[in-house]
Scaffold this motif. Structure first.
Motif, short mmCIF file in Angstrom:
data_model
loop_
_atom_site.label_atom_id
_atom_site.label_comp_id
_atom_site.label_asym_id
_atom_site.label_seq_id
_atom_site.Cartn_x
_atom_site.Cartn_y
_atom_site.Cartn_z
N ARG A 163 -3.35 10.02 -0.59
CA ARG A 163 -3.27 8.81 0.26
C ARG A 163 -3.08 7.58 -0.63
O ARG A 163 -2.30 6.69 -0.33
N ILE A 190 4.65 2.35 -0.56
CA ILE A 190 4.47 1.30 0.46
C ILE A 190 4.74 -0.07 -0.16
O ILE A 190 5.43 -0.91 0.43
N LYS A 246 7.58 -2.86 0.81
CA LYS A 246 7.24 -4.24 1.20
C LYS A 246 7.76 -5.26 0.18
O LYS A 246 7.52 -6.46 0.35
N ALA A 266 -1.06 -8.02 0.35
CA ALA A 266 -0.66 -6.80 1.06
C ALA A 266 -1.45 -6.60 2.36
O ALA A 266 -1.16 -5.68 3.12
N PHE A 267 -2.44 -7.44 2.57
CA PHE A 267 -3.32 -7.37 3.73
C PHE A 267 -2.53 -7.42 5.05
O PHE A 267 -1.82 -8.39 5.32
N ARG A 268 -2.65 -6.33 5.86
CA ARG A 268 -1.98 -6.29 7.18
C ARG A 268 -3.05 -6.00 8.22
O ARG A 268 -3.33 -4.85 8.57
N GLU A 328 -4.41 -2.43 9.84
CA GLU A 328 -5.75 -1.98 9.44
C GLU A 328 -6.63 -1.70 10.65
O GLU A 328 -7.36 -0.71 10.69
N GLY A 339 -5.10 -2.19 -0.60
CA GLY A 339 -4.43 -3.50 -0.49
C GLY A 339 -4.42 -4.20 -1.84
O GLY A 339 -3.41 -4.77 -2.25
N GLN A 384 -1.88 -2.85 -4.32
CA GLN A 384 -0.51 -3.32 -4.07
C GLN A 384 -0.32 -4.74 -4.61
O GLN A 384 0.61 -5.02 -5.33
#
Ligand SMILES: C=C(O[C@@H]1C=C(C(=O)O)C=C[C@H]1O)C(=O)O
Length: 283
Positions: free
Chosen positions: A27, A34, A38, A46-48, A52, A84, A87
């Motif tokens: 994972r 990813i 992006k 990278a916080f989405r 989440e 996050g 990334q």
């Protein structure tokens, strides 16, 4: 239980731990792909929050072990928060107006053990941190706390003005919270829908407008929300600010917003979407 049986069960645990670790590593390894996908999104973080929230809702819906929901949520929050950061590194700036460690606790649960966090007494310091640095997220006390007028700053709208992106706690933990606190997460990012959201909007007007009138206009336009707070101007001839809570994700170009604008007539100066958050879950 015989020693042999115990030995067998522990061997099984060791085997499962190895399996878990391997799945976990798979994972985590996807993060590189990813991040590449992006890479041209122009975002500093990278916080989405919408994604989440739906990952967590999905996991909590599926889990069937004897572990409390909050334990499962904590495991996934650790993972998501760290992924996050892998990334794009980020940090969290927190306001705790009453020197309450409760806000720190809420943020640590959500952003995990490895995310750098700083604690401040004044919301203005957190607002400055977040406005100056797009890789900083801010945690601020809930809007309705009497002394906290930080959302008025967000109502200016415009570039670099942070948006509300999430609400904490996402999952309540009646046995683990020693203070009944709620907070909002802000950042220089665009809020995104999670499938079950609340939008916060400010209507800036040049004259007083009653809450009843605002609620009526919201209903007429089909926005189904209500006016949660109104602030009279601090100086004469200043603007009135009306905080509206709408129980769905509202996009900037939603035609109901322009209809609402029109209904308010010449009194309205502007309507600003402060942001949105995923509706928290009950454990
Ligand atoms: C992996 C992603 O990046 C972050 C990590 C997530 C996760 O670990 O599930 C979800 C959303 C993002 O905050 C993503 O955008 O999907």
């Amino acid at each position: 239980m015989t020693n042999i049986k115990l030995k067998e069960l522990r061997a099984e645990i060791d085997r499962l731990d190895a399996e878990l670790l391997s799945v976990l590593e798979k994972r985590i390894a996807i993060v590189g792909d990813i991040a590449a996908a992006k890479s041209d999104d122009g975002k500093a973080i990278a916080f989405r929050p919408g994604r989440e929230a739906s990952v967590l809702r999905n996991i909590l819906h599926k889990h069937s072990s004897k572990l409390p929901d909050t334990v499962i949520a904590a495991i996934w929050r650790e993972l998501i928060a760290a992924v996050g950061g892998l990334q794009k590194p980020y940090s969290v700036s927190i306001t705790a107006p009453d020197k309450s460690v409760g806000y720190w606790d809420l943020a640590r649960f959500h952003f995990g053990s490895a995310t750098p966090m700083t604690l401040h007494q004044l919301p203005s310091v957190v607002l400055r941190d977040v406005s100056e640095n797009p890789s900083v997220l801010g945690v601020l006390p809930w809007l309705s706390r009497e002394r906290d007028t930080w959302w008025e700053h967000l109502a200016q709208g415009g570039d670099n003005v942070p948006k509300i992106l999430a609400a904490l706690p996402f999952l309540d933990n009646p046995s683990g919270e020693f203070e009944d606190l709620n907070s909002l997460v802000i950042g220089q990012a665009e809020p995104e829908p999670s499938g079950d959201d609340i939008s916060l909007i400010v209507a800036v007007t040049s004259a007083e407008v009653s809450r009843a009138r605002l609620n009526e206009h919201l209903e007429t336009t089909g926005l189904n929300g209500f006016c949660a707070d109104s602030r009279s101007p601090a100086i004469e001839e200043g603007d009135w600010l009306h905080l509206l809570e709408i129980p769905e994700f509202i996009a900037e170009d939603d035609p109901r917003l322009s209809a609402f604008h029109e209904l308010l007539g010449e009194n309205v100066i502007k309507i600003v979407i402060l942001g949105a958050y995923a509706v928290p879950m009950k454990s």
